[in-house]
Design a protein around this motif. Sequence first.
Motif, PDB file in Angstrom:
ATOM      1  N   LYS A   1       0.842  -1.189   0.000  1.00 56.88           N
ATOM      2  CA  LYS A   1       0.000   0.000   0.000  1.00 56.88           C
ATOM      3  C   LYS A   1       0.874   1.234   0.000  1.00 56.88           C
ATOM      4  N   LYS A   2       0.659   2.083  -0.977  1.00 61.96           N
ATOM      5  CA  LYS A   2       1.427   3.315  -1.110  1.00 61.96           C
ATOM      6  C   LYS A   2       0.436   4.468  -1.266  1.00 61.96           C
ATOM      7  N   PHE A   3      -0.057   4.968  -0.146  1.00 61.42           N
ATOM      8  CA  PHE A   3      -1.025   6.060  -0.204  1.00 61.42           C
ATOM      9  C   PHE A   3      -0.364   7.421  -0.337  1.00 61.42           C
ATOM     10  N   LEU A   4       0.776   7.618   0.283  1.00 61.42           N
ATOM     11  CA  LEU A   4       1.365   8.950   0.332  1.00 61.42           C
ATOM     12  C   LEU A   4       2.333   9.249  -0.797  1.00 61.42           C
ATOM     13  N   GLU A   5       2.935   8.235  -1.382  1.00 59.45           N
ATOM     14  CA  GLU A   5       3.950   8.480  -2.402  1.00 59.45           C
ATOM     15  C   GLU A   5       3.404   9.181  -3.643  1.00 59.45           C
ATOM     16  N   PRO A   6       2.282   8.716  -4.246  1.00 60.02           N
ATOM     17  CA  PRO A   6       1.768   9.434  -5.422  1.00 60.02           C
ATOM     18  C   PRO A   6       1.331  10.876  -5.146  1.00 60.02           C
ATOM     19  N   PRO A   7       0.656  11.167  -4.030  1.00 58.24           N
ATOM     20  CA  PRO A   7       0.316  12.577  -3.791  1.00 58.24           C
ATOM     21  C   PRO A   7       1.533  13.476  -3.579  1.00 58.24           C
ATOM     22  N   VAL A   8       2.572  12.959  -2.914  1.00 49.51           N
ATOM     23  CA  VAL A   8       3.775  13.775  -2.727  1.00 49.51           C
ATOM     24  C   VAL A   8       4.460  14.004  -4.077  1.00 49.51           C
ATOM     25  N   GLY A   9       4.572  12.947  -4.877  1.00 51.87           N
ATOM     26  CA  GLY A   9       5.127  13.110  -6.221  1.00 51.87           C
ATOM     27  C   GLY A   9       4.259  14.029  -7.073  1.00 51.87           C
ATOM     28  N   GLY A  10       2.938  13.931  -6.902  1.00 53.62           N
ATOM     29  CA  GLY A  10       2.023  14.801  -7.632  1.00 53.62           C
ATOM     30  C   GLY A  10       2.159  16.255  -7.220  1.00 53.62           C
ATOM     31  N   LEU A  11       2.371  16.488  -5.930  1.00 53.82           N
ATOM     32  CA  LEU A  11       2.572  17.857  -5.457  1.00 53.82           C
ATOM     33  C   LEU A  11       3.846  18.442  -6.043  1.00 53.82           C
TER      34      LEU A  11
END
Length: 142
Positions: free
Chosen positions: A60-70
């Motif tokens: 589960k990788k919930f935080l990695e895509p939003p941080v990369g998206g930011l």
Amino acid sequence: FELRWVFIAFGLFLVLAALALALLPLMISTYDPHGFPGIAITIALWFLGAGAINYLTPGKKFLEPPVGGLLAAIPTMIYLASVADVYRLSNGAYVLGVLMATMMALMGAFVGNLLRGDQERPVPTRKNNKKNKKSSRRAKAA
């Protein structure tokens, strides 16, 4: 939290933005993603990209895509603001676009995990009722 997946998401989002916002207008003359359409396209791409990342990655990788998206949304919005001529929005609209793209990346990450399913399902354990059962003080009816 794995920093490697943040950079993978960052790269994926930048490539998607470059294709949709910079390369397609060069190939299709009537395609003009400046202003609000560019922000809406970015938000949709971040949702799809984060969903794809979480669908394909193990765990589960919930935080990695939003941080990369930011991290990727900031140069994307700067690019959209710099190329806008007729459809120039306020700076607040571009800041809101960064925040909305980040939020949609988080939602896409959640949807990607739901679509993939939890592959690490816990196995229910049965407890022996006789060993763990406490005896009651009341007399049992016959």
